[in-house]
Design an enzyme around this catalytic site. Structure first.
Site, mmCIF file in Angstrom:
data_model
loop_
_atom_site.group_PDB
_atom_site.id
_atom_site.type_symbol
_atom_site.label_atom_id
_atom_site.label_comp_id
_atom_site.label_asym_id
_atom_site.label_seq_id
_atom_site.Cartn_x
_atom_site.Cartn_y
_atom_site.Cartn_z
ATOM 1 N N ASP A 25 -1.559 -6.228 5.557
ATOM 2 C CA ASP A 25 -1.192 -4.846 5.844
ATOM 3 C C ASP A 25 -0.932 -4.716 7.340
ATOM 4 O O ASP A 25 -0.862 -5.719 8.062
ATOM 5 C CB ASP A 25 -2.297 -3.885 5.382
ATOM 6 N N LYS B 294 1.542 -7.134 -1.740
ATOM 7 C CA LYS B 294 0.310 -6.796 -1.037
ATOM 8 C C LYS B 294 -0.742 -6.257 -2.001
ATOM 9 O O LYS B 294 -1.905 -6.681 -1.968
ATOM 10 C CB LYS B 294 0.577 -5.770 0.062
#
Length: 209
Positions: A138, A120
């Protein structure tokens, strides 16, 4: 959800916000990297408060490395998991200086080799700093992708893969920012603002009834 609906959704996002970007405040690619590492399980607002003084006093990998773990902690102690994050940031600064001449690499493998940098975080840096069409998933994007039907998936990686598959190419670069902002301010976890949502009529989820 079909191709036409997805295209219309992102066309509306683009019309509303033609140049979306992160809400993290930074002055260099290195500072962006540090801010994103700090943002794990923390809000952008809390990160910006901490990094305002940190980046003023120690704006480069060399300067932060000179602080050491003990010196870095007071700057970031208001952020969750600050002990682990401090250790990772110091290690990352050392690697950047030793292996990358103090520069943040623009390749996924090299980024993910840095302590505290997962998929991420790498996606955010590649997208925001290097203009690559990556999409970091997220909690906000995971929720929006599933709730709206844009790219449902049971895991963040599955959602990321589906977004990359279904988001029209011309919107991939900015999709991450549009989706996170939409999830943060409109399609919130509790009491989503469906009545004022610009994609309400295209969404598979609705509170209109």
């Amino acid at each position: 959800m079909n191709k036409e609906k997805r295209s219309e959704i992102f066309a509306r996002f683009e019309q509303q916000n033609p140049a979306p970007t992160t809400e993290l405040v930074y002055g260099s690619t290195f500072q962006l990297l540090v801010a994103v590492i700090l943002s794990a399980q923390a809000t952008d607002v809390s990160v910006n408060k901490a990094t305002k003084l940190l980046f003023k006093d120690a704006p480069t990998p060399k300067r932060i490395l000179e602080l050491g773990v003990a010196g870095l902690k007071p700057y970031i102690q208001s952020i969750g998991l600050y002990n682990t994050k401090a250790e990772n940031i110091i290690k990352t600064c050392d690697i950047l200086l030793q292996q990358h001449k103090g520069q943040v690499p623009d390749e996924r493998a090299a980024l993910e080799a840095l302590p505290g940098v997962g998929r991420k975080t790498a996606n955010v840096v590649l997208n925001t700093a290097f203009d690559q069409p990556t999409i970091a998933v997220d909690t906000h994007i995971f929720r929006v992708a599933n709730r709206t039907g844009i790219a449902p998936g049971k895991t963040p990686l599955a959602v990321e893969e589906n977004l990359l598959k279904y988001v029209p190419n011309q919107y991939k670069k900015d999709a991450h920012h549009w989706l996170i902002l939409h999830g943060r301010y409109v399609c919130t976890a509790r009491s989503p603002k469906c009545a004022t949502c610009i994609i309400n009529d295209l969404c598979e989820y609705s509170l209109r009834t």
